[in-house]
Write a protein that holds these residues in place. Structure first.
Motif, PDB file in Angstrom:
ATOM      1  N   LYS A  28      44.067   5.404  22.966  1.00 47.82           N
ATOM      2  CA  LYS A  28      44.825   4.301  22.369  1.00 47.82           C
ATOM      3  C   LYS A  28      45.301   4.650  20.961  1.00 47.82           C
ATOM      4  O   LYS A  28      46.396   4.243  20.552  1.00 47.82           O
ATOM      5  CB  LYS A  28      43.963   3.028  22.346  1.00 47.82           C
ATOM      6  N   HIS A  29      44.482   5.382  20.213  1.00 46.38           N
ATOM      7  CA  HIS A  29      44.914   5.851  18.892  1.00 46.38           C
ATOM      8  C   HIS A  29      46.199   6.663  19.017  1.00 46.38           C
ATOM      9  O   HIS A  29      47.172   6.462  18.272  1.00 46.38           O
ATOM     10  CB  HIS A  29      43.831   6.711  18.238  1.00 46.38           C
ATOM     11  N   ARG A  30      46.170   7.613  19.946  1.00 46.56           N
ATOM     12  CA  ARG A  30      47.326   8.486  20.123  1.00 46.56           C
ATOM     13  C   ARG A  30      48.536   7.714  20.625  1.00 46.56           C
ATOM     14  O   ARG A  30      49.669   7.965  20.205  1.00 46.56           O
ATOM     15  CB  ARG A  30      46.970   9.611  21.101  1.00 46.56           C
ATOM     16  N   LEU A  31      48.300   6.783  21.527  1.00 43.70           N
ATOM     17  CA  LEU A  31      49.398   5.978  22.060  1.00 43.70           C
ATOM     18  C   LEU A  31      50.019   5.112  20.979  1.00 43.70           C
ATOM     19  O   LEU A  31      51.248   4.995  20.887  1.00 43.70           O
ATOM     20  CB  LEU A  31      48.888   5.110  23.212  1.00 43.70           C
ATOM     21  N   ALA A  32      49.175   4.510  20.149  1.00 41.69           N
ATOM     22  CA  ALA A  32      49.686   3.668  19.064  1.00 41.69           C
ATOM     23  C   ALA A  32      50.487   4.497  18.071  1.00 41.69           C
ATOM     24  O   ALA A  32      51.578   4.096  17.646  1.00 41.69           O
ATOM     25  CB  ALA A  32      48.534   2.963  18.356  1.00 41.69           C
ATOM     26  N   ALA A  33      49.946   5.662  17.680  1.00 39.52           N
ATOM     27  CA  ALA A  33      50.649   6.512  16.721  1.00 39.52           C
ATOM     28  C   ALA A  33      51.982   6.990  17.290  1.00 39.52           C
ATOM     29  O   ALA A  33      53.012   6.965  16.601  1.00 39.52           O
ATOM     30  CB  ALA A  33      49.775   7.710  16.340  1.00 39.52           C
ATOM     31  N   GLY A  34      51.984   7.415  18.560  1.00 38.66           N
ATOM     32  CA  GLY A  34      53.227   7.868  19.175  1.00 38.66           C
ATOM     33  C   GLY A  34      54.245   6.764  19.328  1.00 38.66           C
ATOM     34  O   GLY A  34      55.444   6.966  19.075  1.00 38.66           O
ATOM     35  N   SER A  35      53.785   5.579  19.726  1.00 33.81           N
ATOM     36  CA  SER A  35      54.699   4.440  19.888  1.00 33.81           C
ATOM     37  C   SER A  35      55.311   4.035  18.554  1.00 33.81           C
ATOM     38  O   SER A  35      56.513   3.761  18.465  1.00 33.81           O
ATOM     39  CB  SER A  35      53.950   3.256  20.503  1.00 33.81           C
ATOM     40  N   ARG A  77      49.256  -5.698  14.332  1.00 31.99           N
ATOM     41  CA  ARG A  77      47.956  -5.681  15.002  1.00 31.99           C
ATOM     42  C   ARG A  77      47.377  -4.273  15.026  1.00 31.99           C
ATOM     43  O   ARG A  77      46.163  -4.085  14.866  1.00 31.99           O
ATOM     44  CB  ARG A  77      48.120  -6.216  16.430  1.00 31.99           C
ATOM     45  N   ALA A  78      48.230  -3.283  15.231  1.00 33.91           N
ATOM     46  CA  ALA A  78      47.779  -1.890  15.210  1.00 33.91           C
ATOM     47  C   ALA A  78      47.213  -1.525  13.839  1.00 33.91           C
ATOM     48  O   ALA A  78      46.207  -0.816  13.737  1.00 33.91           O
ATOM     49  CB  ALA A  78      48.931  -0.959  15.574  1.00 33.91           C
ATOM     50  N   MET A  79      47.843  -2.011  12.772  1.00 35.99           N
ATOM     51  CA  MET A  79      47.338  -1.749  11.429  1.00 35.99           C
ATOM     52  C   MET A  79      45.970  -2.387  11.230  1.00 35.99           C
ATOM     53  O   MET A  79      45.106  -1.824  10.546  1.00 35.99           O
ATOM     54  CB  MET A  79      48.326  -2.263  10.374  1.00 35.99           C
ATOM     55  N   GLN A  80      45.765  -3.551  11.824  1.00 35.87           N
ATOM     56  CA  GLN A  80      44.477  -4.238  11.711  1.00 35.87           C
ATOM     57  C   GLN A  80      43.384  -3.545  12.512  1.00 35.87           C
ATOM     58  O   GLN A  80      42.249  -3.403  12.045  1.00 35.87           O
ATOM     59  CB  GLN A  80      44.616  -5.682  12.187  1.00 35.87           C
ATOM     60  N   LEU A  81      43.716  -3.115  13.719  1.00 35.81           N
ATOM     61  CA  LEU A  81      42.710  -2.538  14.611  1.00 35.81           C
ATOM     62  C   LEU A  81      42.300  -1.125  14.223  1.00 35.81           C
ATOM     63  O   LEU A  81      41.158  -0.729  14.431  1.00 35.81           O
ATOM     64  CB  LEU A  81      43.240  -2.529  16.056  1.00 35.81           C
ATOM     65  N   TYR A  82      43.226  -0.360  13.669  1.00 35.37           N
ATOM     66  CA  TYR A  82      42.961   1.052  13.383  1.00 35.37           C
ATOM     67  C   TYR A  82      43.189   1.368  11.903  1.00 35.37           C
ATOM     68  O   TYR A  82      44.034   2.190  11.550  1.00 35.37           O
ATOM     69  CB  TYR A  82      43.852   1.932  14.257  1.00 35.37           C
ATOM     70  N   PRO A  83      42.450   0.734  11.019  1.00 33.17           N
ATOM     71  CA  PRO A  83      42.704   0.902   9.577  1.00 33.17           C
ATOM     72  C   PRO A  83      42.388   2.293   9.048  1.00 33.17           C
ATOM     73  O   PRO A  83      42.911   2.688   8.002  1.00 33.17           O
ATOM     74  CB  PRO A  83      41.790  -0.153   8.935  1.00 33.17           C
ATOM     75  N   THR A  84      41.545   3.052   9.744  1.00 33.18           N
ATOM     76  CA  THR A  84      41.151   4.375   9.244  1.00 33.18           C
ATOM     77  C   THR A  84      42.009   5.496   9.810  1.00 33.18           C
ATOM     78  O   THR A  84      41.845   6.644   9.405  1.00 33.18           O
ATOM     79  CB  THR A  84      39.683   4.660   9.603  1.00 33.18           C
ATOM     80  N   ILE A  85      42.906   5.200  10.719  1.00 32.68           N
ATOM     81  CA  ILE A  85      43.732   6.235  11.349  1.00 32.68           C
ATOM     82  C   ILE A  85      45.014   6.391  10.540  1.00 32.68           C
ATOM     83  O   ILE A  85      45.944   5.576  10.648  1.00 32.68           O
ATOM     84  CB  ILE A  85      44.048   5.884  12.814  1.00 32.68           C
ATOM     85  N   SER A  86      45.081   7.432   9.727  1.00 33.88           N
ATOM     86  CA  SER A  86      46.197   7.582   8.792  1.00 33.88           C
ATOM     87  C   SER A  86      47.561   7.724   9.465  1.00 33.88           C
ATOM     88  O   SER A  86      48.547   7.178   8.944  1.00 33.88           O
ATOM     89  CB  SER A  86      45.936   8.759   7.846  1.00 33.88           C
ATOM     90  N   PRO A  87      47.709   8.448  10.601  1.00 34.29           N
ATOM     91  CA  PRO A  87      49.043   8.513  11.218  1.00 34.29           C
ATOM     92  C   PRO A  87      49.563   7.137  11.645  1.00 34.29           C
ATOM     93  O   PRO A  87      50.762   6.859  11.523  1.00 34.29           O
ATOM     94  CB  PRO A  87      48.829   9.435  12.429  1.00 34.29           C
ATOM     95  N   THR A 121      46.492  -2.818   1.954  1.00 35.71           N
ATOM     96  CA  THR A 121      45.177  -2.418   2.458  1.00 35.71           C
ATOM     97  C   THR A 121      45.206  -0.958   2.903  1.00 35.71           C
ATOM     98  O   THR A 121      44.272  -0.189   2.636  1.00 35.71           O
ATOM     99  CB  THR A 121      44.749  -3.302   3.641  1.00 35.71           C
ATOM    100  N   ALA A 122      46.286  -0.561   3.575  1.00 35.13           N
ATOM    101  CA  ALA A 122      46.432   0.834   4.001  1.00 35.13           C
ATOM    102  C   ALA A 122      46.494   1.771   2.802  1.00 35.13           C
ATOM    103  O   ALA A 122      45.877   2.843   2.799  1.00 35.13           O
ATOM    104  CB  ALA A 122      47.687   0.984   4.856  1.00 35.13           C
TER     105      ALA A 122
END
Length: 270
Positions: A28-35, A77-87, A121-122
């Motif tokens: 899901k991390h990869r999918l979110a970043a790619g999308s 929502r992606a920013m909220q769910l994955y706050p530590t994933i920099s991409p 926050t990011a």
């Protein structure tokens, strides 16, 4: 794809399912970043980015099958769910910056959906990531600049109520960012990276903050003196100016390159 990447499964998992859950989360991390990267590129087109931000139909009574729903809630929502994933944070901030550019309606929607808080926050969480700092500062600048410019050209239609002046509306925009600590983030985080200092300067300027001049001499830099306590002034440098004493503003042909090419040809053949 982005919507799927931000859906969560709240059911309790067993120990045997934990590794599978971690694997799914990584996907899901990869999918979110790619999308988000794809949406960011699509936002280079003004019409497409408005459809992605607001949806292709503003008349909820006449929504057709081909109407495009807004991607903005899923992005945030992606920013909220994955706050530590920099991409993810970088692409999300870059997408918000692109959406707000030249589109005051998009900028207003981003503010109304809580975008400023997630952007800052990011930036706070990824202090050393220059790409996040640059895109975050650019997003702040584009949102503020577009709304301020829209107010300057408004005849009153874009102001919320009859008794609200344009200056009151400007102050309200500044306050939305100011209460989140935007000045400190732009000055002390984004502003200390060469890769994001110009965007931080532009955002501070458009927010109406005083951007001071820093005065120091070359001797201070070479001697390692504390610049903030130095009384020696060589010249004035603007916030965001890059110091490079070896920079040459004109192109000069180098014979060294020609010699290197000739040597390579002789060694390896033409």
């Amino acid at each position: 794809a982005l919507r799927f990447s931000v859906t969560t499964n709240d059911t309790t998992t067993t120990d045997e399912e934990e590794s599978s859950t971690r694997s799914n989360l990584l996907r899901k991390h990869r999918l979110a970043a790619g999308s988000l990267g794809l949406i960011r590129n699509l936002c280079g087109n003004d019409e497409i980015k408005t459809n992605l931000c607001l949806g292709s139909s503003t008349d909820h009574q006449q929504v057709s099958i081909s109407s495009t729903p807004s991607a903005l809630p899923h992005l945030l929502r992606a920013m909220q769910l994955y706050p530590t994933i920099s991409p993810i944070q970088e692409h999300a901030c870059g997408t918000l910056a692109a959406m707000a550019l030249r589109r005051p309606s998009n900028a207003r929607a981003i503010i109304d959906e809580g975008g400023p808080r997630l952007i800052l926050t990011a930036m706070k969480r990824h202090e050393e990531n220059v790409s996040v700092q640059r895109q975050g500062a650019l997003a702040v600048r584009n949102i503020v600049s577009r709304l301020m410019r829209d107010l300057d050209g408004s005849s009153g239609d874009n102001v919320a109520s009859g008794n609200t002046t344009v200056e009151d509306a400007r102050s309200a925009i500044r306050d939305r960012f100011g209460e989140l600590g935007v000045e400190d983030v732009l000055r002390n985080i984004a502003g200390r990276h060469q890769g994001s200092v110009d965007e931080a300067y532009a955002a501070l300027r458009d927010l109406g903050y005083s951007v001071t001049l820093t005065k120091f001499s070359a001797e201070d830099l070479e001697g390692g003196n504390n610049i903030s306590n130095s009384n020696v002034v060589g010249r004035t440098m603007m916030f965001g100016e890059k110091h490079n004493s070896n920079f040459r503003p004109v192109y000069e042909q180098s014979t060294g390159l020609d010699n290197a090419v000739d040597e390579a040809v002789s060694n390896f053949g033409a």
